[in-house]
Design a protein around this motif. Structure first.
Motif, PDB file in Angstrom:
ATOM      1  N   GLY A 162      31.580  12.413  -1.118  1.00  0.00           N
ATOM      2  CA  GLY A 162      32.570  11.524  -1.717  1.00  0.00           C
ATOM      3  C   GLY A 162      32.278  10.066  -1.441  1.00  0.00           C
ATOM      4  N   ASN A 163      33.342   9.339  -1.107  1.00  0.00           N
ATOM      5  CA  ASN A 163      33.180   7.909  -0.819  1.00  0.00           C
ATOM      6  C   ASN A 163      32.777   7.649   0.628  1.00  0.00           C
ATOM      7  N   GLY A 164      32.540   8.725   1.392  1.00  0.00           N
ATOM      8  CA  GLY A 164      32.066   8.586   2.756  1.00  0.00           C
ATOM      9  C   GLY A 164      33.133   8.252   3.771  1.00  0.00           C
ATOM     10  N   LEU A 165      34.423   8.272   3.344  1.00  0.00           N
ATOM     11  CA  LEU A 165      35.521   7.922   4.238  1.00  0.00           C
ATOM     12  C   LEU A 165      36.305   9.166   4.649  1.00  0.00           C
ATOM     13  N   CYS A 166      37.026   9.041   5.759  1.00  0.00           N
ATOM     14  CA  CYS A 166      37.793  10.168   6.301  1.00  0.00           C
ATOM     15  C   CYS A 166      39.212  10.182   5.736  1.00  0.00           C
ATOM     16  N   LEU A 167      39.808  11.351   5.802  1.00  0.00           N
ATOM     17  CA  LEU A 167      41.182  11.540   5.340  1.00  0.00           C
ATOM     18  C   LEU A 167      42.128  10.517   5.960  1.00  0.00           C
ATOM     19  N   ASP A 225      29.404   3.025  -1.643  1.00  0.00           N
ATOM     20  CA  ASP A 225      29.234   1.584  -1.446  1.00  0.00           C
ATOM     21  C   ASP A 225      30.240   0.761  -2.245  1.00  0.00           C
ATOM     22  N   ARG A 226      31.123   1.459  -3.012  1.00  0.00           N
ATOM     23  CA  ARG A 226      32.132   0.734  -3.794  1.00  0.00           C
ATOM     24  C   ARG A 226      33.491   1.430  -3.666  1.00  0.00           C
ATOM     25  N   PRO A 227      34.075   1.490  -2.457  1.00  0.00           N
ATOM     26  CA  PRO A 227      35.374   2.143  -2.300  1.00  0.00           C
ATOM     27  C   PRO A 227      36.461   1.360  -3.035  1.00  0.00           C
ATOM     28  N   LYS A 281      19.060  17.045  -7.196  1.00  0.00           N
ATOM     29  CA  LYS A 281      18.226  15.844  -7.100  1.00  0.00           C
ATOM     30  C   LYS A 281      19.086  14.615  -6.815  1.00  0.00           C
ATOM     31  N   THR A 282      20.220  14.516  -7.521  1.00  0.00           N
ATOM     32  CA  THR A 282      21.117  13.375  -7.309  1.00  0.00           C
ATOM     33  C   THR A 282      21.671  13.377  -5.891  1.00  0.00           C
ATOM     34  N   PHE A 283      22.044  14.562  -5.394  1.00  0.00           N
ATOM     35  CA  PHE A 283      22.562  14.651  -4.020  1.00  0.00           C
ATOM     36  C   PHE A 283      21.511  14.178  -3.024  1.00  0.00           C
ATOM     37  N   ALA A 284      20.281  14.645  -3.195  1.00  0.00           N
ATOM     38  CA  ALA A 284      19.213  14.263  -2.273  1.00  0.00           C
ATOM     39  C   ALA A 284      18.970  12.756  -2.313  1.00  0.00           C
ATOM     40  N   GLU A 285      19.016  12.166  -3.507  1.00  0.00           N
ATOM     41  CA  GLU A 285      18.786  10.730  -3.639  1.00  0.00           C
ATOM     42  C   GLU A 285      19.910   9.926  -2.994  1.00  0.00           C
ATOM     43  N   THR A 286      21.148  10.416  -3.115  1.00  0.00           N
ATOM     44  CA  THR A 286      22.309   9.669  -2.611  1.00  0.00           C
ATOM     45  C   THR A 286      22.487   9.816  -1.114  1.00  0.00           C
TER      46      THR A 286
END
Length: 344
Positions: free
Chosen positions: A166-171, A12-14, A215-220
């Motif tokens: 990661g930041n959820g964006l593609c290469l 949410d903060r790229p 746990k962090t992965f599941a939350e994110t």
């Protein structure tokens, strides 16, 4: 070069760089989308794909090994089909761990061939057909999530529990080959992989860094995962080796070498120097000579990963200790149910 830091900032903060590169990421995603729509061939045996959405290492090789061992324990003979990244042979060819080198078939297929038959083929369909003709009862397709050559019966997307998507964006704006939502539409399971959980998943393990990462992965990312989520833990294989207090010069050319270094530290090794190499980086004579000289000066033992050890020249292997690791899935029940539906 390693993955840029801005790939792994919060989704949410790229960063400014990521936002500037995002149009190129959109084009990359469109190219992937066109490729995966092609129709693949249907084999006479089930195909289980182990792949990822991220570029780079996420734990696919330990997953392939764990899945192969799990299938063998169920009385099923798997064959792995790989494109043989880094190898010169186009195939289809069955990997012979005694006759082939990593330069010919790639380091990962060479490592996996110690557990089950492995076929290297740039044409995945041809490799799978050769495997079936040779007696494969199930195909494990390595790194095939974006490859449409074969129809898949089960698709498993592997992701690092710490880095996530990661930041959820593609290469090149981010680490993804395709958007998360798009890639997971073709997925049956998401397997997040962490390292160094306490053995046997004891009560004490629930407070370990590995479980915290899960746990962090599941939350994110949990809200984006609409399929069963499996949790995997990569841990050192118990070989009787005493690492406590051993002075080591550790080197690794895997997707995330820092995880290997952390594992050694957790075993009690005294790490006097680390050398983070590029994934699949060739071991040139100059590099090996430098590492050997530095280890001698530091009075340290050279240590590397199993995958890197497969690439070492034969004459150099006795000088290096390899740390074997294995992946264990905390709860295999959802996967077992899917395998049972396929008659496996």
């Amino acid at each position: 070069m390693g993955a840029p830091h801005f790939w792994f900032t919060p989704a949410d903060r790229p960063t400014v760089i990521a936002r500037l590169l995002s149009p190129l990421g959109t084009l990359y995603a469109m190219a992937t989308a066109r490729r995966v729509t092609r129709s693949g061939i249907k084999l006479g045996v089930p195909v289980i794909c182990v792949g990822n959405i991220n570029a780079g290492g996420t734990g696919k090789t330990p997953t392939v090994i764990a899945l192969a061992m799990h299938l063998i324990a169920r009385g099923v003979q798997p064959h792995v089909v790989s494109r043989g990244h880094g190898g010169s042979l186009t195939g289809p060819v069955q990997v012979n761990e005694r006759a082939h080198t990593a330069d010919q078939v790639g380091d990962e297929p060479l490592l996996v061939s110690a557990f089950c038959p492995v076929w290297v083929s740039k044409d995945r369909a041809a490799g799978a057909q050769a495997a079936v003709a040779s007696g494969a009862q199930v195909i494990i397709l390595d790194d095939g999530h974006q490859n449409p050559a074969l129809q898949k019966d089960i698709s498993i997307v592997v992701v690092d529990a710490i880095k996530g998507f990661g930041n959820g964006l593609c290469l090149p704006a981010g680490p993804l080959r395709e958007p998360v939502e798009t890639g997971l539409k073709r997925t049956d399971f998401v397997l997040s992989v962490a390292t160094n959980a306490a053995q046997h998943f004891s009560d004490a393990a629930q407070h370990s860094p590995a479980f915290a990462a899960q746990k962090t992965f599941a939350e994110t990312w949990g809200s984006k995962i609409k399929v069963p989520h499996l949790e995997g833990f990569v841990e050192p294989l118990q070989t009787g080796m005493d690492w406590e207090g051993l002075r080591v010069l550790a080197f690794a050319g895997i997707g995330h070498p820092e995880k290997f270094f952390q594992t050694l530290k957790g075993l009690g090794a005294e790490i006097v120097r680390v050398e983070a190499l590029e994934d699949h980086q060739p071991f040139t004579p100059q590099l090996l000579t430098r590492l050997e000289n530095e280890a001698r000066i530091l009075q340290a033992q050279l240590v590397t990963t199993e995958k890197d050890a497969a690439r070492l020249p034969e004459h150099f292997r006795p000088k290096v200790l390899a740390l074997p690791v294995r992946l264990r899935i905390a709860d295999t029940a959802p996967l077992d149910a899917a395998l049972q539906q396929l008659g496996l």
